[in-house]
Scaffold this motif. Sequence first.
Motif, mmCIF file in Angstrom:
data_model
loop_
_atom_site.group_PDB
_atom_site.id
_atom_site.type_symbol
_atom_site.label_atom_id
_atom_site.label_comp_id
_atom_site.label_asym_id
_atom_site.label_seq_id
_atom_site.Cartn_x
_atom_site.Cartn_y
_atom_site.Cartn_z
ATOM 1 N N THR A 97 0.813 -1.226 0.000
ATOM 2 C CA THR A 97 0.000 0.000 0.000
ATOM 3 C C THR A 97 0.843 1.272 0.000
ATOM 4 O O THR A 97 0.322 2.361 -0.183
ATOM 5 C CB THR A 97 -0.939 0.021 1.222
ATOM 6 N N ASN A 98 2.163 1.099 0.190
ATOM 7 C CA ASN A 98 3.037 2.280 0.115
ATOM 8 C C ASN A 98 3.373 2.503 -1.367
ATOM 9 O O ASN A 98 4.444 2.137 -1.849
ATOM 10 C CB ASN A 98 4.295 2.045 0.955
ATOM 11 N N ILE A 99 2.431 3.115 -2.069
ATOM 12 C CA ILE A 99 2.535 3.228 -3.527
ATOM 13 C C ILE A 99 3.740 4.092 -3.921
ATOM 14 O O ILE A 99 4.452 3.780 -4.879
ATOM 15 C CB ILE A 99 1.234 3.841 -4.132
ATOM 16 N N GLU A 100 3.964 5.183 -3.181
ATOM 17 C CA GLU A 100 5.090 6.059 -3.504
ATOM 18 C C GLU A 100 6.407 5.280 -3.449
ATOM 19 O O GLU A 100 7.276 5.447 -4.309
ATOM 20 C CB GLU A 100 5.154 7.246 -2.532
ATOM 21 N N ALA A 101 6.533 4.415 -2.427
ATOM 22 C CA ALA A 101 7.772 3.632 -2.279
ATOM 23 C C ALA A 101 7.928 2.667 -3.460
ATOM 24 O O ALA A 101 9.030 2.482 -3.995
ATOM 25 C CB ALA A 101 7.733 2.857 -0.960
ATOM 26 N N VAL A 102 6.813 2.075 -3.876
ATOM 27 C CA VAL A 102 6.857 1.145 -5.022
ATOM 28 C C VAL A 102 7.254 1.914 -6.281
ATOM 29 O O VAL A 102 8.138 1.492 -7.035
ATOM 30 C CB VAL A 102 5.478 0.467 -5.221
ATOM 31 N N GLU A 103 6.629 3.067 -6.484
ATOM 32 C CA GLU A 103 6.902 3.827 -7.712
ATOM 33 C C GLU A 103 8.333 4.348 -7.750
ATOM 34 O O GLU A 103 8.909 4.517 -8.827
ATOM 35 C CB GLU A 103 5.887 4.963 -7.867
ATOM 36 N N LYS A 104 8.892 4.592 -6.553
ATOM 37 C CA LYS A 104 10.284 5.037 -6.506
ATOM 38 C C LYS A 104 11.206 3.953 -7.072
ATOM 39 O O LYS A 104 12.108 4.223 -7.871
ATOM 40 C CB LYS A 104 10.662 5.344 -5.053
ATOM 41 N N ILE A 105 10.932 2.713 -6.682
ATOM 42 C CA ILE A 105 11.739 1.590 -7.206
ATOM 43 C C ILE A 105 11.474 1.404 -8.704
ATOM 44 O O ILE A 105 12.395 1.168 -9.480
ATOM 45 C CB ILE A 105 11.408 0.295 -6.430
ATOM 46 N N VAL A 106 10.204 1.540 -9.098
ATOM 47 C CA VAL A 106 9.859 1.349 -10.516
ATOM 48 C C VAL A 106 10.575 2.388 -11.369
ATOM 49 O O VAL A 106 11.112 2.076 -12.433
ATOM 50 C CB VAL A 106 8.321 1.426 -10.724
#
Lengths: 307, 704
Positions: B425-434
């Motif tokens: 649910t930490n979308i920002e953290a996921v998008e940072k890796i993406v």
Amino acid sequence: MIEIRDLRKTFDSGDKNGAVNALNGITLNIAESQVFGLIGTNGAGKSTMMRLIAGIYRPDEGEIIVDGMKIYDNPEAKKNIFFAADDPYFFQNATPNEMARYYSGIYEAFDKVRFNKLLENFNLDGKRKISTFSKGMKKQLSCILGVCSGTKYLFLDETFDGLDPVMRQAVKSLFANDMAERGLTPIIASHNLRELEDICDHVGLLHQGGVLLSEDIEEMKLGIQKVQCVFKNDEDEKKILEGADVMMDERRGKLHTITIRGNREEIEGRFNGYELTFFEVLPLTLEEVFISETEVVGYDIRKLILN
Amino acid sequence: MTSENLSSTKTSRRSSLQIELTRQRLWQLVIIAIIDFVYYVGATYTAIIEYKERIVSSDPLKLSNIIELLAKVYGVNTPMGLIWAGIAVCAAVLGYGWLNNRQQLDFYEALPVKRGVRWRAVFINGILLMFIPQLVFMSFGLLLALSFGCMTQFLLVQAIYGILRVFVMEASVYSVAVFAAMLCGNLVIAFLGSSVLLIVEANLRFVFKAYETFSYKTYYRADSTDDAFYTLSPLVNFMAGIFDKGLNVRRDLINLGVLVVMTAAAYALYKIRKNEMAGTAIVFPAARDIISVVLNVVYTLTFSMFFAGSFAEQRNFGVTVFLIIVTLVSSLIVAVSINMILYMNVRSMFKKPVLMIIGAAVSVIVVLTFRYDLTGYDRYLPNPKSVESCAFFVDNNMNYYTDTGDGGLAYTDSENYAEKYMKLTNIEAVEKIVKIGEKCITSGENASDSYSLKVLFRLKNGRKVYRQLEVPKDVDKETMDAVFGTKEFREGYFPIYHSEAFEKQYPKNPSITYSSYVYDKKIEGESAVDNFKAAYEKDLEKFSYSTVVESNVIGAVTYTRNSVARTSDGDEFEYGQDMTFTIYDSFTNTIDYLKKNSIWIDTEIDASHVKEIIVTNNSEYDDDGEVKTVSYTDKEKIKKILESVHDNNISATWESTDDEESDYLAEVIFNDDAPENAQLESNGTFYTLFNKGALPDFVAKDFD
């Protein structure tokens, strides 16, 4: 009756420079039971017009009405026409008899008995492959099939081209017979005026996609006279020709050959009362009529259709 | 005339028209009949004779083999697709050949027959020309099989399915070819046009696929359950159907759709087609311009594809300029060729330069779009506010099971498991890796030194977006920990969190086996399993990217359970399934558990058992260009190396490349009489990796 109104046809090649105006607003009528001759140079639009009247091409503008019906994609109207192309098509390996069988399935009035008789008269073998026929024989066969189809109108595109004089005469008499018996209306396209001279009742002259003239030959001939004469003096000449519609006046020494518009009595009346060394009214050929008529409107017909 | 009489006259006229058309196409009918005869009757007879001859030989054929063979001849997967399609194209183009011949046009179009009636008659005649001989000779073939006793219901059903599918394909291909015939005013061009229409879509898809491969792409399709290849080309659909398992009606439905649409389109073209255009390549000048540009783009991309492929790895400006030049030259060659064909005139090769320029420009734009993702498609990231949750797909050696919802159990993989259970649910953290991963792909650097990851964005509108990316191994650990150190990740990554269905389906003989070095040790019982799960889950609470990359893999635990089934004879037998869990040296609770249950294996190798250690450095090459290797036989050196290595057979989730030792591989070769040899399956060799920061100085020096 075939009525053609403001007929236009353009051949589109896809780019601006390549488009060709084949017919530019043609209007004319083809009356029934007379031979209509369509004269014109190569590229004048004769074949295009024939194909349009036969319903092969769709007009871009204008209309073609055959006996009150539009012709394009109209089988009812097409039942009354037979189109004999300049290069007629026959099925591969077909014989005249096979073609007759095909046509008899298409045209209800096809006369098989007459077909066989005409084949015999024209000395054509009904069982021989058409592919072995000469060009002239194919044209004869095409004419025979057309006549036997029993249609009211028969379109013949350059049909007499390739026929020897005997056969040409035979084909003409064939048409004459059907015209007399059942009111056939042959429409003949040709680039050679002399070919049509002794058969056509009405001639339409096509030039650069337009109709230069369309008239009954007899009317044309009656309205123009050719006089050969030798005047006694210049004063008589001046008086006689004063106010006359002189179309042409050729002089060889003292002999004048004058083409003059008017009926025979009127013209003879002009010359009456004058003492002339020589005077004679000569018969006009169709060619001369055409030369005279077209020269008036600024064309040299000899360059167009006689060479 | 009564309506009954009128109808009967119409029917009779139609029949006579068909007979007349067939008479004119007799040679085509004969050729088609010969092909059908050779295929159906000839193939059947050959197969049966072979069977009859071999039935008395030492290697007899079974009747079922022959029927299977015949089912291939008659069935849905007949290999004759190309021939049938060829026949359909010929039937269409030759059937309407009269439209391209002025002599025949004068003849047919002047006849008192409605144009539409003639068109339909020719259309039906072409179909009958294909179908009737095929049906007749297929029936002969089946009767032949029946007379030799090779006919079964199975074969009959296969033949019916087969002929229906072939008919649908033939009719569809025929409709496409008729469309081409209506578009073209020349027989040869109509044949070419039919071929192009039948393959252009597959061609374009292949080219786009190739460009996708050559360029970076982040697009990923997780749903691979239906890999069947569908196209709008009836021929390609049919040919692809050969590889289908079973009957795939979807292909036939697509082909039927193509048949209906193309027939209607062909008829519409016929209605507006001008007879005077007969003899030209394309009878609609406007269509010719469109076709010219489309074909220019398709075939320019096809030719340029070979160059784009050769320079796929090089993304610098110079190579891009070179590719643009190649594309422009290809476009010029293609455009000139197309012009000569479409205008049927060599002098027209440079006609309509504006269209040539448009074709070239579009081709260059397509090449650059793939090369630099000009549309931004591969750099797409959904707005975090529109994302419900995410999941990362990370490959590993664990086995996954999920319940099927109906009480059953399905063996699955990490992707499906994560898709089901991982809800980050930490979308920002996921998008940072993406973003880091996409940048890695677009730059083309570090491609070989990166983690291959796939990410799923579950959008709030129900849509799912999948992307694949390459995260460099030198990625910031905190960034990774923000995602991979979370409970949400663990629950969707480790199957131990959702093992209920597995345990229910395999209720018997639970056991825990610890594997390390060359040995396995096992303990049985539910309590042993429960204790392992408790210890492992406690260790997983500390699981994160940074803890894993700083740890060494020391072994693996296999959690096995059995179930009971019966043989056809009624005998009971047990069969099992397992899950595998990687054990790191930082997993102290699990290590304590293993020790407490006496299944701990000391990984220290006895140096006296070792004959030789061969160390390889994958980043170093010798003078011959081979990967550099150094062999150690000195006992002291062997002992020091053995103190610094761990088992390479168990993969870690993450492997850092920060450390110098990551490029080294140590191959341990035991003495012939060493006890380890009894455990090893191949040549007494055991592969190990150096522990973090433990590369012996002498090894480093030897490779310097």
